[in-house]
Design a protein around this motif. Structure first.
Motif, mmCIF file in Angstrom:
data_model
loop_
_atom_site.group_PDB
_atom_site.id
_atom_site.type_symbol
_atom_site.label_atom_id
_atom_site.label_comp_id
_atom_site.label_asym_id
_atom_site.label_seq_id
_atom_site.Cartn_x
_atom_site.Cartn_y
_atom_site.Cartn_z
ATOM 1 N N LEU A 59 0.851 -1.188 0.000
ATOM 2 C CA LEU A 59 0.000 0.000 0.000
ATOM 3 C C LEU A 59 0.887 1.238 0.000
ATOM 4 O O LEU A 59 1.685 1.441 0.915
ATOM 5 N N LEU A 60 0.739 2.060 -1.021
ATOM 6 C CA LEU A 60 1.494 3.304 -1.135
ATOM 7 C C LEU A 60 0.571 4.477 -0.814
ATOM 8 O O LEU A 60 -0.544 4.546 -1.314
ATOM 9 N N GLY A 61 1.058 5.382 0.015
ATOM 10 C CA GLY A 61 0.224 6.519 0.397
ATOM 11 C C GLY A 61 -0.695 6.213 1.558
ATOM 12 O O GLY A 61 -1.767 6.803 1.685
ATOM 13 N N ALA A 62 -0.277 5.320 2.431
ATOM 14 C CA ALA A 62 -1.139 4.877 3.536
ATOM 15 C C ALA A 62 -1.430 5.975 4.551
ATOM 16 O O ALA A 62 -2.371 5.860 5.334
ATOM 17 N N ILE A 83 -0.531 -4.318 -5.691
ATOM 18 C CA ILE A 83 -0.090 -3.020 -5.190
ATOM 19 C C ILE A 83 -1.252 -2.041 -5.329
ATOM 20 O O ILE A 83 -1.881 -1.946 -6.391
ATOM 21 N N ILE A 84 -1.538 -1.341 -4.243
ATOM 22 C CA ILE A 84 -2.547 -0.287 -4.271
ATOM 23 C C ILE A 84 -1.822 1.036 -4.073
ATOM 24 O O ILE A 84 -1.165 1.247 -3.047
ATOM 25 N N CYS A 85 -1.948 1.916 -5.055
ATOM 26 C CA CYS A 85 -1.208 3.175 -5.038
ATOM 27 C C CYS A 85 -2.148 4.357 -4.830
ATOM 28 O O CYS A 85 -2.947 4.688 -5.714
ATOM 29 N N CYS A 86 -2.033 4.977 -3.662
ATOM 30 C CA CYS A 86 -2.829 6.168 -3.336
ATOM 31 C C CYS A 86 -1.933 7.398 -3.228
ATOM 32 O O CYS A 86 -2.291 8.387 -2.588
ATOM 33 N N VAL A 115 -0.010 -6.222 5.025
ATOM 34 C CA VAL A 115 -0.038 -4.974 4.263
ATOM 35 C C VAL A 115 1.319 -4.307 4.451
ATOM 36 O O VAL A 115 1.679 -3.907 5.565
ATOM 37 N N ILE A 116 2.085 -4.215 3.387
ATOM 38 C CA ILE A 116 3.410 -3.608 3.434
ATOM 39 C C ILE A 116 3.282 -2.146 3.026
ATOM 40 O O ILE A 116 2.858 -1.842 1.905
ATOM 41 N N CYS A 117 3.622 -1.247 3.935
ATOM 42 C CA CYS A 117 3.469 0.190 3.688
ATOM 43 C C CYS A 117 4.838 0.854 3.587
ATOM 44 O O CYS A 117 5.653 0.748 4.503
ATOM 45 N N TYR A 118 5.076 1.524 2.478
ATOM 46 C CA TYR A 118 6.283 2.336 2.314
ATOM 47 C C TYR A 118 5.937 3.752 2.742
ATOM 48 O O TYR A 118 5.057 4.398 2.163
ATOM 49 N N LEU A 119 6.642 4.255 3.759
ATOM 50 C CA LEU A 119 6.253 5.509 4.402
ATOM 51 C C LEU A 119 7.471 6.357 4.757
ATOM 52 O O LEU A 119 8.571 5.832 4.970
ATOM 53 N N ARG A 120 7.240 7.651 4.848
ATOM 54 C CA ARG A 120 8.290 8.545 5.351
ATOM 55 C C ARG A 120 8.269 8.605 6.876
ATOM 56 O O ARG A 120 9.282 8.869 7.505
#
Length: 214
Positions: A5-8, A66-69, A29-34
Motif C-alpha cells: 500500500l502506497l500513500g497509507a 499493489i494499491i497506489c494512493c 499490508v506492506i506500507c512504504y512511508l516517510r
C-alpha cells in the motif's frame, strides 16, 4: 494475500488500510512511508524510507497486488519537479519493480479529467502515469478516477474545503452526465480500490467518479 500500500498516511490510503486490516483474506499490508503510522497491527509491515530512497529501490517483495494512493498538490510539493516525483515517478517506479517480481495486480488512484491531458499540469501528470502503467501490461490494472474527495484530512486544504462546500450544495442537481462531478467519499474510493485488488479482474479497468459509491 500480501499487498503493498502506497500513500497509507493520506486520506484515501488510510481508509484502504482500515479496510484491509478487517479483510480476512489479507495477511500482510506492506506500507512504504516517510513516517511511522504506529498502527499497532501485526498485519502491517512498515518500511520507513524517503521519497528519493524510494526512487532508488532496486527490488520489491513478492506481493499479490499493489494499491497506489500516492498524490500531492503543487503547493505542498513546492515545485512541479517534486510534484512529478510523487505523482508520476514514484508510482511508475513501484509498478516497474512489481512487474519484475511478477506481481499480477496494480490499482492506481488517479483523478477525474485525467483522460484529457492538455494545459492543466496536474491532469496531464495523471494521464501520463495512467498511460505508462497501462503499457506495463499487468494481468489486472485498475484506474480509479475520483472527483473531489470528502473525508477528515490530516492537513487543511482551504481550496478543497471551499470546493467541497459548493459541490455539496450542487450535489442534488448533479444527475445524468453531471454525476461524475459530484464529490465522492474517500471511504468509497478506498472500497473500490481494495475491491479491485481482491477481485483482480483481467485486463485494464477504469472506474470513473460517477461509478464510485453507487
Amino acid at each position: 494475500m500480501r499487498i503493498i500500500l502506497l500513500g497509507a498516511s493520506g486520506l484515501t490510503g488510510s481508509k484502504v488500510l482500515q479496510r484491509a486490516l478487517k479483510e480476512d483474506s489479507i495477511n500482510e499490508v506492506i506500507c512504504y512511508l516517510r513516517h511511522s503510522l504506529n498502527s499497532g497491527s501485526d498485519k502491517v509491515s512498515e518500511i520507513i524510507i524517503s521519497t528519493n530512497e524510494m526512487l532508488e529501490l532496486s527490488s520489491l517483495p513478492k506481493v499479490d497486488a499493489i494499491i497506489c494512493c500516492l498524490g500531492t498538490t503543487i503547493k505542498k510539493a513546492g515545485s512541479k519537479e517534486v510534484f512529478r516525483k510523487v505523482d508520476v515517478e514514484l508510482p511508475l517506479k513501484f509498478a516497474s519493480l512489481a512487474k519484475n517480481v511478477a506481481t499480477s495486480c496494480f490499482v492506481l488512484q488517479s483523478s477525474l479529467g485525467a483522460q484529457k491531458p492538455g494545459n492543466n499540469f496536474y491532469l496531464s501528470c495523471k494521464a501520463e502515469i495512467e498511460d505508462k502503467i497501462t503499457a506495463l501490461n499487468f494481468n489486472s490494472f485498475t484506474i480509479i478516477r475520483p472527483s473531489l474527495l470528502t473525508g477528515n484530512r490530516s492537513e487543511v486544504r482551504f481550496g478543497e474545503i471551499v470546493g467541497e462546500f459548493f459541490l455539496k450544495l450542487l450535489s442534488p442537481f448533479m444527475i445524468g452526465s453531471l454525476r461524475k462531478y459530484k464529490a465522492v467519499k474517500a471511504d468509497d474510493v478506498a472500497y473500490a480500490m481494495l475491491n479491485a485488488a481482491l477481485n483482480q479482474n483481467a485486463g485494464n479497468t477504469i472506474i470513473e467518479s460517477g461509478e464510485i459509491g453507487f
